[in-house]
Write a protein that holds these residues in place. Structure first.
Motif, short mmCIF file in Angstrom:
data_model
loop_
_atom_site.label_atom_id
_atom_site.label_comp_id
_atom_site.label_asym_id
_atom_site.label_seq_id
_atom_site.Cartn_x
_atom_site.Cartn_y
_atom_site.Cartn_z
N THR A 7 -14.39 13.34 3.27
CA THR A 7 -14.78 14.40 2.34
C THR A 7 -16.00 15.20 2.81
N LYS A 8 -16.48 14.95 4.03
CA LYS A 8 -17.75 15.56 4.45
C LYS A 8 -17.67 17.09 4.57
N TRP A 9 -16.47 17.64 4.74
CA TRP A 9 -16.34 19.09 4.86
C TRP A 9 -15.96 19.75 3.54
N CYS A 10 -15.94 18.99 2.47
CA CYS A 10 -15.56 19.56 1.17
C CYS A 10 -16.70 20.42 0.63
N ASP A 11 -16.39 21.64 0.24
CA ASP A 11 -17.37 22.50 -0.42
C ASP A 11 -17.11 22.52 -1.92
N PHE A 12 -16.50 21.46 -2.43
CA PHE A 12 -16.20 21.26 -3.84
C PHE A 12 -16.37 19.77 -4.13
N THR A 13 -16.41 19.41 -5.38
CA THR A 13 -16.51 18.00 -5.75
C THR A 13 -15.13 17.35 -5.58
N PRO A 14 -14.96 16.47 -4.61
CA PRO A 14 -13.62 15.91 -4.34
C PRO A 14 -13.25 14.81 -5.33
N LEU A 15 -11.95 14.74 -5.60
CA LEU A 15 -11.38 13.65 -6.40
C LEU A 15 -10.58 12.77 -5.46
N VAL A 16 -11.08 11.57 -5.20
CA VAL A 16 -10.41 10.62 -4.31
C VAL A 16 -9.63 9.64 -5.19
N THR A 17 -8.32 9.64 -5.04
CA THR A 17 -7.45 8.85 -5.93
C THR A 17 -6.74 7.76 -5.14
N THR A 18 -6.93 6.51 -5.56
CA THR A 18 -6.27 5.38 -4.91
C THR A 18 -5.38 4.69 -5.94
N CYS A 19 -4.14 4.43 -5.56
CA CYS A 19 -3.15 3.87 -6.49
C CYS A 19 -2.41 2.72 -5.84
N THR A 20 -2.35 1.59 -6.51
CA THR A 20 -1.58 0.44 -6.04
C THR A 20 -1.08 -0.33 -7.25
#
Length: 467
Positions: free
Chosen positions: A220-233
């Motif tokens: 996410t280091k190049w994101c110019d927005f607030t990232p949503l990281v979604t993990t699903c299991t």
């Protein structure tokens, strides 16, 4: 920049599976029950930071709420208290799903609606939520044609796998994976939440906290927005979630230490609910989602090969369609004549729930090992209709002879990756008893009619900032 983390856990056990395991492999049944019970217990006292999305299949809710099952396992797990704890809206955002956990694109359209309606019936009753904003497609099996149906049932967003998402609007790799988007079909639109497949694979198998934080920071280091990281299991399958040893399972080795880092300001990530993220940041850009599922222990999820790889699996899916036409035609004809109770109505209802249960994804997941279970339910569905004089068309003379219904246990998955489904039990699934039938009837009776679509998802925009 602080990345937002949405943790999603799928919780499903097919009808009768826990009962069978108690009879034949009690240690495994206890592992599953302990894994379910560990979820809320691990989060007590962390309501300020912990945020977990859970999807509970209708069959799991049916089992946990069955008084006879509750009595049987009392002393191991208090199922009533477990269901009560999942009502905690500070900790859990519950996702809607299909009652019998079918791969929705593989079953007839009329049955999809029934699966969704019946799940809402039992979920409203047990989980005490007026609305479920998000939808978990069983096996993450999604196709764009599901969008109008999901919107008709009031869902705001749906989970999809990163492998299948294609941009329509121009966007970077980071935007595609770590931002909610809009998908459209048939004049309707829904927000799609993208599961990070790579990070989810790590979550399933067991991962170190430092590795996870470093990986999220790098991605996410190049994101110019607030990232949503979604993990699903899955949340109750595999040694990482079932291990009872303190410091050796997902909760004690990963998630609670993550919360400690967050509280100390030592992690560039914060747990969040998806609905809260959408309220704050909205969704940007339009995408299409290719038809497919999440990856399994054997397959990448494209083309549903896990569930359609053999002729017998394909024959079962074809049989779903034929049985569905019979059941829904009988239901329509009865409704036209005003038949809503009595032997005819009861036979049609039995035929319908047997059909819906036959469509359980697990019946096709294990190659051909559990296909006989689907076939048995389909035969029971046809028999119920036969009692009121509705018979299936005779089989083609050149149709292949049915294979033996003797079940064999599928080969174990590779040691390097925990199983993503419950191991098949040795005995066949018994018919649900009176208590389960009562739950089904009550759930169906409480199910609301399809509400008018809430079109707010067509243009997700951030909430106005407070002054």
């Amino acid at each position: 920049m602080i990345a937002q983390h949405a943790l999603v856990l799928n919780l499903h056990q097919p009808a009768g599976n826990l009962e069978e395991l108690l009879d034949n492999q009690s240690w495994e049944a206890n592992e599953i029950l302990f894994a379910l019970d560990r979820i809320p217990r691990s989060l007590w006292g962390h309501e300020d930071l912990a945020r977990v999305h859970v999807s509970l299949s209708g069959t799991l809710l049916e089992t946990l709420s069955n008084p006879e099952f509750q009595k049987r396992v009392y002393g191991t797990v208090d199922c009533g208290s477990l269901l009560w704890h999942f009502q905690n809206e500070k900790l859990f955002e519950v996702l809607g799903t299909g009652y019998y956990h079918p791969v929705l694109p593989l079953i007839p359209e009329a049955d999809r609606e029934e699966q969704l309606r019946r799940w809402l019936g039992i979920a409203h009753h047990l989980l005490w939520r007026p609305r479920f904003q998000g939808f978990w497609p069983p096996e993450m099996g999604f196709s764009m044609e599901l969008i109008p149906l999901l919107r008709a049932f009031g869902y705001r967003y749906v989970m999809v796998d990163s492998e299948h998402v294609e941009p329509i609007s121009p966007m970077s790799w980071q935007e595609l994976r770590y931002r909610p988007h809009i998908a459209r079909f048939g004049g309707e639109a829904i927000t799609v939440i993208v599961r990070d497949r790579d990070l989810s694979d790590a979550q399933e198998s067991g991962m170190e906290l430092d590795w996870f934080l470093a990986e999220v920071a790098e991605r996410t280091k190049w994101c110019d927005f607030t990232p949503l990281v979604t993990t699903c299991t899955d949340g109750e399958n595999g040694g990482w979630f079932r291990n009872v040893t303190e410091g050796a399972n997902f909760w004690s080795a990963f998630y609670l230490p993550l919360l400690e880092r967050v509280a100390a300001g030592e992690a560039a990530i914060a747990p969040t609910f998806i609905s809260r993220y959408l309220d704050t940041y909205g969704a940007r850009g339009e995408v299409r989602v290719r038809t497919g599922a999440w990856n399994t222990g054997w397959h990448h999820g494209r083309d549903f090969t896990q569930w359609t790889g053999s002729d017998r699996q394909k024959q079962a899916i074809d049989a779903f369609a034929k049985a569905s036409r019979m059941v829904h035609d009988a239901r329509w004809y009865a409704t036209e004549r005003g038949v809503c109770e009595g032997p005819e109505a009861e036979a049609i209802e039995e035929a319908l729930w047997r059909l819906l249960r036959a469509e359980t994804s697990c019946h096709l997941y294990w190659g051909e090992a559990w296909v006989p279970r689907a076939e048995a339910d389909l035969e029971a569905s046809r028999a119920a209709l036969a009692r009121i004089g509705i018979c299936a068309e005779p089989a083609q003379s050149d149709a292949p002879a049915p294979e033996s219904t003797t079940e064999s246990k599928p080969e174990s998955k590779p040691e390097s990756k925990p199983e993503s489904k419950p191991e098949p039990a040795l005995a066949s699934v018994p018919a649900s008893g009176a208590d389960a039938a009562e739950i089904r009837t009550e759930a169906a009776a409480k199910a609301p009619p399809s509400p008018a679509p809430d079109r707010s998802a067509e243009f997700e925009t951030p909430a106005p900032k407070s002054s």
